[in-house]
Write a protein that holds these residues in place. Structure first.
Motif, short mmCIF file in Angstrom:
data_model
loop_
_atom_site.label_atom_id
_atom_site.label_comp_id
_atom_site.label_asym_id
_atom_site.label_seq_id
_atom_site.Cartn_x
_atom_site.Cartn_y
_atom_site.Cartn_z
N TYR A 197 0.85 -1.19 0.00
CA TYR A 197 0.00 0.00 0.00
C TYR A 197 0.88 1.24 0.00
CZ TYR A 197 -3.01 -3.71 1.68
OH TYR A 197 -3.68 -4.89 1.80
N LEU A 198 0.33 2.32 -0.50
CA LEU A 198 1.01 3.60 -0.44
C LEU A 198 0.01 4.63 0.06
CD1 LEU A 198 3.75 4.99 -1.08
CD2 LEU A 198 2.71 5.71 -3.24
N GLN A 199 0.18 5.04 1.30
CA GLN A 199 -0.65 6.09 1.86
C GLN A 199 -0.02 7.42 1.51
OE1 GLN A 199 -3.66 5.96 3.61
NE2 GLN A 199 -3.60 8.18 3.37
N MET A 200 -0.76 8.25 0.80
CA MET A 200 -0.24 9.53 0.32
C MET A 200 -1.04 10.66 0.97
SD MET A 200 0.34 8.61 -3.70
CE MET A 200 -1.40 8.54 -4.07
N ASN A 201 -0.35 11.46 1.74
CA ASN A 201 -0.97 12.60 2.41
C ASN A 201 -0.37 13.90 1.92
OD1 ASN A 201 -2.45 10.77 4.04
ND2 ASN A 201 -0.80 10.70 5.56
N SER A 202 -1.03 14.99 2.22
CA SER A 202 -0.54 16.32 1.84
C SER A 202 -0.15 16.36 0.37
CB SER A 202 0.65 16.73 2.71
OG SER A 202 0.30 16.72 4.08
N LEU A 203 -1.03 15.87 -0.45
CA LEU A 203 -0.72 15.74 -1.88
C LEU A 203 -0.57 17.10 -2.54
CD1 LEU A 203 -3.00 12.69 -2.59
CD2 LEU A 203 -0.55 12.80 -3.09
N LYS A 204 0.35 17.13 -3.51
CA LYS A 204 0.67 18.35 -4.25
C LYS A 204 0.40 18.13 -5.73
CE LYS A 204 4.54 19.18 -1.07
NZ LYS A 204 6.02 19.39 -0.97
N PRO A 205 0.19 19.21 -6.48
CA PRO A 205 -0.01 19.04 -7.93
C PRO A 205 1.15 18.29 -8.60
CG PRO A 205 -0.65 21.23 -7.27
CD PRO A 205 -0.05 20.59 -6.05
N GLU A 206 2.35 18.46 -8.09
CA GLU A 206 3.49 17.76 -8.70
C GLU A 206 3.52 16.27 -8.39
OE1 GLU A 206 3.57 20.52 -6.76
OE2 GLU A 206 5.32 20.51 -5.42
N ASP A 207 2.61 15.80 -7.58
CA ASP A 207 2.46 14.35 -7.36
C ASP A 207 1.62 13.70 -8.46
OD1 ASP A 207 2.15 15.07 -3.87
OD2 ASP A 207 3.91 14.25 -4.89
N THR A 208 1.05 14.51 -9.32
CA THR A 208 0.25 13.98 -10.42
C THR A 208 1.10 13.09 -11.32
OG1 THR A 208 -1.28 15.85 -10.41
CG2 THR A 208 -1.08 14.60 -12.46
N ALA A 209 0.65 11.86 -11.51
CA ALA A 209 1.41 10.89 -12.30
C ALA A 209 0.63 9.59 -12.37
CB ALA A 209 2.77 10.63 -11.66
N VAL A 210 1.10 8.71 -13.23
CA VAL A 210 0.65 7.32 -13.18
C VAL A 210 1.58 6.59 -12.21
CG1 VAL A 210 0.27 5.20 -14.46
CG2 VAL A 210 -0.21 7.40 -15.53
N TYR A 211 0.99 5.92 -11.25
CA TYR A 211 1.75 5.20 -10.23
C TYR A 211 1.75 3.70 -10.56
CZ TYR A 211 2.13 9.35 -7.37
OH TYR A 211 2.45 10.61 -6.89
N TYR A 212 2.96 3.14 -10.58
CA TYR A 212 3.14 1.74 -10.95
C TYR A 212 3.67 0.96 -9.76
CZ TYR A 212 2.90 3.42 -15.78
OH TYR A 212 2.52 4.01 -16.96
N CYS A 213 3.07 -0.16 -9.52
CA CYS A 213 3.57 -1.11 -8.52
C CYS A 213 4.60 -2.01 -9.19
CB CYS A 213 2.38 -1.92 -8.01
SG CYS A 213 2.81 -3.25 -6.87
N PHE A 214 5.64 -2.39 -8.45
CA PHE A 214 6.60 -3.34 -8.98
C PHE A 214 6.97 -4.36 -7.91
CE2 PHE A 214 10.71 -2.60 -6.97
CZ PHE A 214 10.55 -1.36 -6.38
#
Length: 114
Positions: free
Chosen positions: A79-96
Motif C-alpha cells: 500500500y502507499l498512503q499519500m498525504n498532503s498531496l501536491k499538484p506535482e504528485d500527479t502521475a501514473v503510479y506503478y507497482c513493482f
C-alpha cells in the motif's frame, strides 16, 4: 507468472490524501522488494518508495514525511498512503515486484488538482 494489480488512484485536491493498493499473485512475495514508481507526463519514471521487509523502507526525497509504504504479507499486497498531496504528485503510479525479474502493474492514475 507474477501479476500485479493497482487500485486507489483518482482525482484529489491539493492537500488531500489517497491510498494506493497493489495486489500481487503468482508467487510468495514476503521476502522480495516491492514498491512504487511514478511517471508524470513528459518525465522519466521515478522511484517513489520501496519496501523489503516491514522495517526496511526507502522513500524519494520528494515524498518523505508525506507518503508511507506498507505491506501485508498474508494478502500479498502493498500500500502507499499519500498525504498532503501536491499538484506535482500527479502521475501514473506503478507497482513493482523484484523476484529476480522485475514485474510491473499496469498503473493507476493520480491527479492532484483544484
Amino acid at each position: 507468472q507474477v501479476q500485479l494489480v493497482e487500485s486507489g488512484g483518482g482525482l484529489v485536491q491539493p492537500g488531500g490524501s489517497l491510498r494506493l493498493s497493489c495486489a500481487a499473485s503468482g508467487g510468495s512475495f514476503g521476502s522480495y522488494v516491492m514498491g512504487w514508481y511514478r511517471q508524470a507526463p513528459g518525465l522519466e519514471r521515478e522511484l517513489v518508495a520501496r519496501i523489503i521487509r516491514a522495517d526496511r523502507k526507502i522513500y524519494a526525497d520528494s515524498v518523505k514525511g508525506r507518503f508511507t509504504i506498507s505491506r501485508d504479507g498474508v494478502k500479498n499486497s502493498i500500500y502507499l498512503q499519500m498525504n498532503s498531496l501536491k499538484p506535482e504528485d500527479t502521475a501514473v503510479y506503478y507497482c513493482f515486484a523484484d523476484t529476480g525479474v522485475t514485474s510491473w502493474g499496469n498503473g493507476t492514475l493520480v491527479t492532484i488538482s483544484s
